[in-house]
Design a protein around this motif. Structure first.
Motif, PDB file in Angstrom:
ATOM      1  N   SER A  39      12.539  -9.771 -11.256  1.00 56.47           N
ATOM      2  CA  SER A  39      13.521  -9.202 -10.333  1.00 56.47           C
ATOM      3  C   SER A  39      14.775 -10.048 -10.222  1.00 56.47           C
ATOM      4  O   SER A  39      15.819  -9.580  -9.779  1.00 56.47           O
ATOM      5  N   PRO A  72      14.037  -5.507 -11.005  1.00 50.17           N
ATOM      6  CA  PRO A  72      12.927  -5.387 -10.060  1.00 50.17           C
ATOM      7  C   PRO A  72      12.037  -4.190 -10.398  1.00 50.17           C
ATOM      8  O   PRO A  72      12.531  -3.129 -10.788  1.00 50.17           O
ATOM      9  N   SER A  97       3.781 -13.855  -4.814  1.00 55.45           N
ATOM     10  CA  SER A  97       3.726 -13.368  -3.432  1.00 55.45           C
ATOM     11  C   SER A  97       4.202 -11.932  -3.276  1.00 55.45           C
ATOM     12  O   SER A  97       4.132 -11.374  -2.176  1.00 55.45           O
ATOM     13  N   TRP A  98       4.680 -11.341  -4.346  1.00 59.05           N
ATOM     14  CA  TRP A  98       5.157  -9.958  -4.309  1.00 59.05           C
ATOM     15  C   TRP A  98       4.116  -8.986  -4.878  1.00 59.05           C
ATOM     16  O   TRP A  98       4.366  -7.803  -5.002  1.00 59.05           O
ATOM     17  N   THR A  99       2.916  -9.484  -5.195  1.00 55.92           N
ATOM     18  CA  THR A  99       1.919  -8.687  -5.913  1.00 55.92           C
ATOM     19  C   THR A  99       1.353  -7.554  -5.078  1.00 55.92           C
ATOM     20  O   THR A  99       1.211  -6.419  -5.549  1.00 55.92           O
ATOM     21  N   ALA A 156       2.411  -5.671  -2.738  1.00 52.14           N
ATOM     22  CA  ALA A 156       3.231  -4.480  -2.535  1.00 52.14           C
ATOM     23  C   ALA A 156       3.083  -3.504  -3.696  1.00 52.14           C
ATOM     24  O   ALA A 156       3.190  -2.283  -3.516  1.00 52.14           O
ATOM     25  N   ARG A 168       0.723 -15.894   2.157  1.00 51.12           N
ATOM     26  CA  ARG A 168       1.967 -16.431   1.601  1.00 51.12           C
ATOM     27  C   ARG A 168       2.467 -17.550   2.503  1.00 51.12           C
ATOM     28  O   ARG A 168       2.544 -17.384   3.723  1.00 51.12           O
ATOM     29  N   ARG A 202       2.979  -6.860   3.380  1.00 47.41           N
ATOM     30  CA  ARG A 202       3.689  -6.137   2.314  1.00 47.41           C
ATOM     31  C   ARG A 202       5.198  -6.348   2.380  1.00 47.41           C
ATOM     32  O   ARG A 202       5.922  -5.823   1.541  1.00 47.41           O
ATOM     33  N   GLU A 229       8.549  -8.063   1.619  1.00 46.95           N
ATOM     34  CA  GLU A 229       8.943  -8.852   0.459  1.00 46.95           C
ATOM     35  C   GLU A 229       9.596 -10.147   0.938  1.00 46.95           C
ATOM     36  O   GLU A 229      10.624 -10.134   1.601  1.00 46.95           O
ATOM     37  N   ARG A 280      13.006 -14.984  -2.250  1.00 45.64           N
ATOM     38  CA  ARG A 280      12.621 -15.770  -3.422  1.00 45.64           C
ATOM     39  C   ARG A 280      12.754 -17.261  -3.137  1.00 45.64           C
ATOM     40  O   ARG A 280      11.949 -18.054  -3.602  1.00 45.64           O
TER      41      ARG A 280
END
Length: 422
Positions: free
Chosen positions: A36, A179, A212-214, A216, A229, A285, A287, A290
Motif C-alpha cells: 500500500s 493498496p 497489522s492490516w491482515t 481487515a 497490534r 479492524r 487500519e 503505517r
C-alpha cells in the motif's frame, strides 16, 4: 494448479512479504508483490535489526522449530550481505544479556546456562568479562552477563532494499502504492484481489503478509487472527564515537531493555515505549498508521531509560535526550506468542504469514520461506509448520484485550512465579 498466466500474489512488502516473494521466485513461480506504500515503508523500517537465537534461553515458549527459523535468518542475511545487491549493515557482533541485580542474575541467566539449545561458544560472563566484550560498559553497573557469540546486526531498511533488488533480479514484479481493498473468491477458493483503485487482479494463490492490516482482509471470509497490534518505539542518539563492534545488549529485568550501536551512536528501546492500539480505543479492524507518532510513549521511555543507559554506558550520558531521533511502528503479537503462517482453512489457495511477535526481522527470512513452500508444495523444509498453522485457533478471534490476557508471560521468571512452568 495455478494457470500459467496467473502469478502468485504476495500482499505486503515488509521483510516477511519480501522474503516470501523471493522464495516463491526461487521455486520457479511468477510473483507479483503489492504494497500500500513503499517497499518496507512500514514496521520493517522501524526494525532495530538485531538477530539471534532467541529460542535458546530468551523466549521460553519457543523450541527447536523457532531456533531453526532463527538460524536460517542468520545464514540468509550473511549470504545476502555477500550477494552484491547493496549494503545491509551486516556484522556478527554477538548478543550479550546483562543483569543489574542479584535477583535478576538468579531469574534470567539460568535459562541460558541450562538451555538444551545453547549454541556453541555461549558462556556466562562476570562483570569484568562483560566489560571486556562491551566497549564502554561500566562493570560496576551489572552483576553478570551471558554471551551468544553468533548473534548478528543488520540495518533493517538497508537490508530490505538489498532484498528488494535481489527479488527483482529473480523476476519478482513489485508494485508500490497499491493498496488491496479485498480478496476475490468463488466456491471456497481465492480467485484474486481488488485494489483500492478498482483493479481486479486474478490469482488462484495469494500470500497475505500484511502484518497489522491482515484481519481487515480476512474478516469477510469468517476468519480473523488472534493478534494484538502494539505501537513499538525506539530512540536513536547522535554519534558520540561508539565503536561498531558493540554487541547487542539485552536486559530482560529492565522491561526488556535492548541497546545496540547505530552509526557511532546508540539505538535503544524498552517496555515503556509500547502500548496496544486498543488501549486508545481502536477497533481490531481499524487500519493503523503505517508509522504512528506517539510522543507520550517516547517521553515515558526517555524518562525511564536515560538514567539506566547512562549508568551502563557512561559515555552516552552527554547525548541522551539531545536531538534523539524517534522511530515507531506497529507490531502484531499473537495469543500464544508464536507465529501464524499457513493455509487459511476457509479459503483454498490463501496462505497467511503474520503475527511477527516483535521479531519479524529475525524470523522474516524463515517465515517467508515457509509461506512460499506451503503455497507451492503444501509442505516446508524449515521449522515445524504445524506450530504456526492458523487452524490452531478458532475462526472467530477474541478481542485484542482478550488476546493480551491469553498471552503467556514474556519472561520465564514471571511464568515460574505464576506457576505456568515447573
Amino acid at each position: 494448479m495455478s494457470s500459467p498466466e496467473s502469478p502468485v500474489v504476495v500482499v505486503g512488502a515488509g521483510i516477511i512479504g519480501l522474503s516470501a516473494a523471493w522464495h516463491l521466485a526461487g521455486l520457479g513461480q511468477r510473483v507479483l508483490l503489492l504494497d500500500s506504500g513503499t517497499v518496507a515503508g512500514g514496521t520493517t523500517t522501524a526494525g532495530a535489526g538485531f538477530v539471534g537465537q532467541w529460542a535458546a534461553g530468551y523466549a521460553w515458549y519457543w523450541n527447536e522449530s523457532e531456533r531453526d527459523v532463527e538460524q536460517y535468518g542468520i545464514d540468509f542475511y550473511r549470504d545476502l550481505a555477500g550477494a552484491g545487491h547493496g549494503p545491509t549493515g551486516y556484522r556478527q557482533n554477538g548478543n550479550v544479556w546483562l543483569t543489574v541485580t542479584e535477583r535478576g542474575r538468579a531469574d534470567h541467566l539460568p535459562p541460558f546456562e541450562q538451555h538444551p539449545l545453547r549454541p556453541a561458544g555461549a558462556r556466562t560472563l562476570t562483570p569484568a568479562e562483560a566489560a571486556d566484550l562491551v566497549p564502554g560498559l561500566d562493570p560496576a553497573a551489572v552483576t553478570a552477563g551471558f554471551l551468544h557469540p553468533d548473534g548478528i546486526q543488520i540495518s533493517a531498511p538497508d537490508t530490505a532494499r538489498a532484498l528488494t533488488a535481489s527479488a527483482r533480479a529473480r523476476g519478482v514484479e513489485i508494485r508500490e502504492h497499491t493498496p488491496v481493498s479485498g480478496l476475490e473468491a468463488r466456491d471456497g477458493s481465492v480467485t484474486g484481489l481488488r485494489t483500492a483503485g478498482g483493479e481486479v487482479i486474478s490469482a488462484d494463490r495469494v500470500v497475505l503478509a500484511a502484518g497489522s492490516w491482515t484481519n481487515a482482509l480476512l474478516a469477510p471470509f469468517g476468519r480473523e487472527l488472534p493478534t494484538v497490534r502494539v505501537v513499538a518505539s525506539r530512540l536513536v542518539t547522535t554519534p558520540f564515537g561508539l565503536p561498531g563492534s558493540l554487541p547487542t545488549l539485552m536486559l530482560p529485568e529492565l522491561h526488556g531493555l535492548w541497546v545496540r550501536e547505530h552509526r557511532g551512536g546508540l539505538t535503544y528501546g524498552a517496555g515503556p515505549g509500547y502500548e496496544p492500539l486498543h488501549v486508545g480505543g481502536a477497533d481490531r479492524r481499524d487500519e493503523p498508521a503505517r508509522r504512528p507518532v506517539r510522543t507520550d510513549l517516547l517521553d515515558a521511555m526517555r524518562t525511564y531509560l536515560h538514567p539506566i543507559v547512562a549508568r551502563l554506558l557512561p559515555a552516552a550520558a552527554s547525548v541522551l535526550g539531545v536531538d534523539e531521533t524517534p522511530t515507531q511502528g506497529v507490531v502484531s503479537m499473537t495469543a500464544d506468542r508464536n507465529f501464524i503462517v499457513g493455509a487459511v482453512p476457509e479459503l483454498r489457495g490463501l496462505v497467511v504469514a503474520g503475527g511477527d511477535n516483535e521479531s519479524g526481522v529475525t524470523h522474516g527470512p524463515g517465515l517467508g520461506r515457509i509461506a512460499a513452500e506451503l503455497s507451492v508444495t503444501g509442505t516446508t523444509t524449515v521449522g515445524d509448520a504445524s506450530r504456526y498453522a492458523p487452524a490452531r485457533f478458532p475462526a472467530a478471534a477474541p478481542t485484542e484485550a482478550e488476546v493480551v490476557a491469553m498471552m503467556p508471560a514474556r519472561r520465564e521468571a514471571d511464568a515460574r512465579r505464576a506457576g505456568a512452568v515447573s
